[in-house]
Design a protein around this motif. Structure first.
Motif, PDB file in Angstrom:
ATOM      1  N   HIS A   1      44.507  -6.344 -14.572  1.00  0.00           N
ATOM      2  CA  HIS A   1      43.678  -7.541 -14.437  1.00  0.00           C
ATOM      3  C   HIS A   1      44.012  -8.482 -15.595  1.00  0.00           C
ATOM      4  N   ILE A   2      44.328  -9.720 -15.269  1.00  0.00           N
ATOM      5  CA  ILE A   2      44.690 -10.669 -16.321  1.00  0.00           C
ATOM      6  C   ILE A   2      43.952 -11.986 -16.110  1.00  0.00           C
ATOM      7  N   ASP A   3      44.005 -12.823 -17.130  1.00  0.00           N
ATOM      8  CA  ASP A   3      43.467 -14.169 -17.057  1.00  0.00           C
ATOM      9  C   ASP A   3      44.613 -15.139 -17.328  1.00  0.00           C
ATOM     10  N   THR A   4      44.456 -16.394 -16.918  1.00  0.00           N
ATOM     11  CA  THR A   4      45.490 -17.404 -17.125  1.00  0.00           C
ATOM     12  C   THR A   4      44.823 -18.688 -17.614  1.00  0.00           C
ATOM     13  N   PRO A   5      45.609 -19.663 -18.067  1.00  0.00           N
ATOM     14  CA  PRO A   5      45.024 -20.950 -18.450  1.00  0.00           C
ATOM     15  C   PRO A   5      44.303 -21.648 -17.298  1.00  0.00           C
TER      16      PRO A   5
ATOM     17  N   LYS B   1      41.239 -16.901 -13.385  1.00  0.00           N
ATOM     18  CA  LYS B   1      41.700 -15.604 -12.899  1.00  0.00           C
ATOM     19  C   LYS B   1      42.432 -15.749 -11.570  1.00  0.00           C
ATOM     20  N   PRO B   2      43.479 -14.949 -11.358  1.00  0.00           N
ATOM     21  CA  PRO B   2      44.134 -14.937 -10.043  1.00  0.00           C
ATOM     22  C   PRO B   2      43.224 -14.304  -8.989  1.00  0.00           C
ATOM     23  N   SER B   3      43.673 -14.303  -7.769  1.00  0.00           N
ATOM     24  CA  SER B   3      42.849 -13.825  -6.650  1.00  0.00           C
ATOM     25  C   SER B   3      42.419 -12.375  -6.793  1.00  0.00           C
ATOM     26  N   ASP B   4      43.232 -11.553  -7.443  1.00  0.00           N
ATOM     27  CA  ASP B   4      42.927 -10.133  -7.583  1.00  0.00           C
ATOM     28  C   ASP B   4      43.798  -9.565  -8.696  1.00  0.00           C
ATOM     29  N   ALA B   5      43.713  -8.267  -8.883  1.00  0.00           N
ATOM     30  CA  ALA B   5      44.566  -7.594  -9.866  1.00  0.00           C
ATOM     31  C   ALA B   5      46.029  -7.675  -9.442  1.00  0.00           C
TER      32      ALA B   5
ATOM     33  N   ARG C   1      43.234 -30.743   1.514  1.00  0.00           N
ATOM     34  CA  ARG C   1      42.342 -31.509   0.656  1.00  0.00           C
ATOM     35  C   ARG C   1      41.648 -30.566  -0.332  1.00  0.00           C
ATOM     36  N   LYS C   2      41.061 -31.153  -1.371  1.00  0.00           N
ATOM     37  CA  LYS C   2      40.217 -30.432  -2.323  1.00  0.00           C
ATOM     38  C   LYS C   2      40.969 -29.351  -3.096  1.00  0.00           C
ATOM     39  N   ARG C   3      42.274 -29.505  -3.287  1.00  0.00           N
ATOM     40  CA  ARG C   3      43.038 -28.492  -4.012  1.00  0.00           C
ATOM     41  C   ARG C   3      43.815 -29.130  -5.150  1.00  0.00           C
ATOM     42  N   HIS C   4      44.007 -28.357  -6.203  1.00  0.00           N
ATOM     43  CA  HIS C   4      44.894 -28.800  -7.275  1.00  0.00           C
ATOM     44  C   HIS C   4      46.322 -28.635  -6.774  1.00  0.00           C
ATOM     45  N   LEU C   5      47.091 -29.714  -6.778  1.00  0.00           N
ATOM     46  CA  LEU C   5      48.407 -29.681  -6.153  1.00  0.00           C
ATOM     47  C   LEU C   5      49.559 -29.585  -7.144  1.00  0.00           C
ATOM     48  N   THR C   6      49.265 -29.559  -8.423  1.00  0.00           N
ATOM     49  CA  THR C   6      50.347 -29.508  -9.397  1.00  0.00           C
ATOM     50  C   THR C   6      49.892 -28.794 -10.669  1.00  0.00           C
ATOM     51  N   PHE C   7      50.861 -28.208 -11.382  1.00  0.00           N
ATOM     52  CA  PHE C   7      50.605 -27.667 -12.718  1.00  0.00           C
ATOM     53  C   PHE C   7      50.612 -28.796 -13.755  1.00  0.00           C
ATOM     54  N   TYR C   8      51.333 -29.859 -13.445  1.00  0.00           N
ATOM     55  CA  TYR C   8      51.636 -30.887 -14.444  1.00  0.00           C
ATOM     56  C   TYR C   8      50.708 -32.088 -14.331  1.00  0.00           C
ATOM     57  N   ASP C   9      49.410 -31.841 -14.528  1.00  0.00           N
ATOM     58  CA  ASP C   9      48.440 -32.928 -14.462  1.00  0.00           C
ATOM     59  C   ASP C   9      47.940 -33.343 -15.841  1.00  0.00           C
TER      60      ASP C   9
ATOM     61  N   ALA D   1      46.621 -20.197 -10.738  1.00  0.00           N
ATOM     62  CA  ALA D   1      46.447 -18.951 -11.484  1.00  0.00           C
ATOM     63  C   ALA D   1      47.320 -17.844 -10.902  1.00  0.00           C
ATOM     64  N   ASN D   2      47.430 -17.784  -9.580  1.00  0.00           N
ATOM     65  CA  ASN D   2      48.269 -16.763  -8.942  1.00  0.00           C
ATOM     66  C   ASN D   2      49.724 -16.901  -9.363  1.00  0.00           C
TER      67      ASN D   2
END
Length: 203
Positions: free
Chosen positions: A33-37, A40-44, A118-126, A76-77
């Motif tokens: 189980h990890i965390d990210t900036p 958390k991802p969807s699962d372990a 819609r309603k989703r973050h579409l990029t890492f580079y925001d 996160a995934n």
């Protein structure tokens, strides 16, 4: 010698959808189980080997299917699998066809997509993550790894033959639209092959 070194460096991340996230396919299975900036991802992350190749399995909707498509933390995934050392990603998902010649049970390997979600973050580079270089504009002319796709298509076509299709484009849609007959008929004439509601961020 060189080929052996290249093979040993490969680590495959597998993101599975509903019914395709069986962790028993892995030998020497371990969970992490990890965390990210990005949270958390969807699962372990479930690590192990498939035919002596290092792999990391991640259930897109969670193992109890508790995350709806709009709420999947795609960033996160992806970040988690990258941090775990994955060099390639293989992602499976169930989808609907916009072409009569593609039947239930067929396998489609896509090379392009049109994103109407819609309603989703579409990029890492925001510009919100200090770990990244800020706001960037990244080309999406070829959104999928050409070499990985070539290998996948070659192997799949040899194995499944008539049940495999090389798709020209995928229509990525918000989940309520998938069940709309009027919507499906309207877009049937587009040059898309399949439609679904989940995929990775744009870039």
């Amino acid at each position: 010698m060189a080929a052996s070194a290249v093979c040993s460096a490969v680590k495959i991340g597998i993101i599975g959808g509903t019914g395709l996230d069986d962790p028993e396919i892995l030998e020497g299975r371990t969970e992490k189980h990890i965390d990210t900036p990005y949270g958390k991802p969807s699962d372990a992350l479930i690590s192990g080997k498939i035919k002596n190749i290092d792999c990391v399995l991640l259930s897109r909707h969670g193992r109890h299917h508790s995350i709806m498509p709009t709420n999947i933390n795609f960033r996160a995934n992806m970040w988690a699998l990258k941090e775990e050392g994955c060099t390639h990603l293989l992602v499976t998902t169930a989808c609907g066809s916009l072409r009569e010649e593609i039947q239930p049970g067929d396998l489609v390997i896509i090379d392009q997509f049109i994103d109407w979600t819609r309603k989703r973050h579409l990029t890492f580079y925001d510009g919100t993550n200090s770990c990244l270089p800020g706001v960037c504009h990244v080309s999406m002319a070829e959104p999928f790894c050409t070499k990985t796709r070539e290998v996948s298509v070659d192997r799949v076509l040899k194995t499944l033959k008539e049940n495999a299709n090389k798709a020209t484009s995928l229509l990525l849609t918000a989940i309520p639209q998938i069940g709309s007959m009027e919507w499906s008929e309207t877009h049937q004439n587009l040059k898309n092959t399949v439609q679904l509601s989940v995929m990775l961020p744009k870039h």
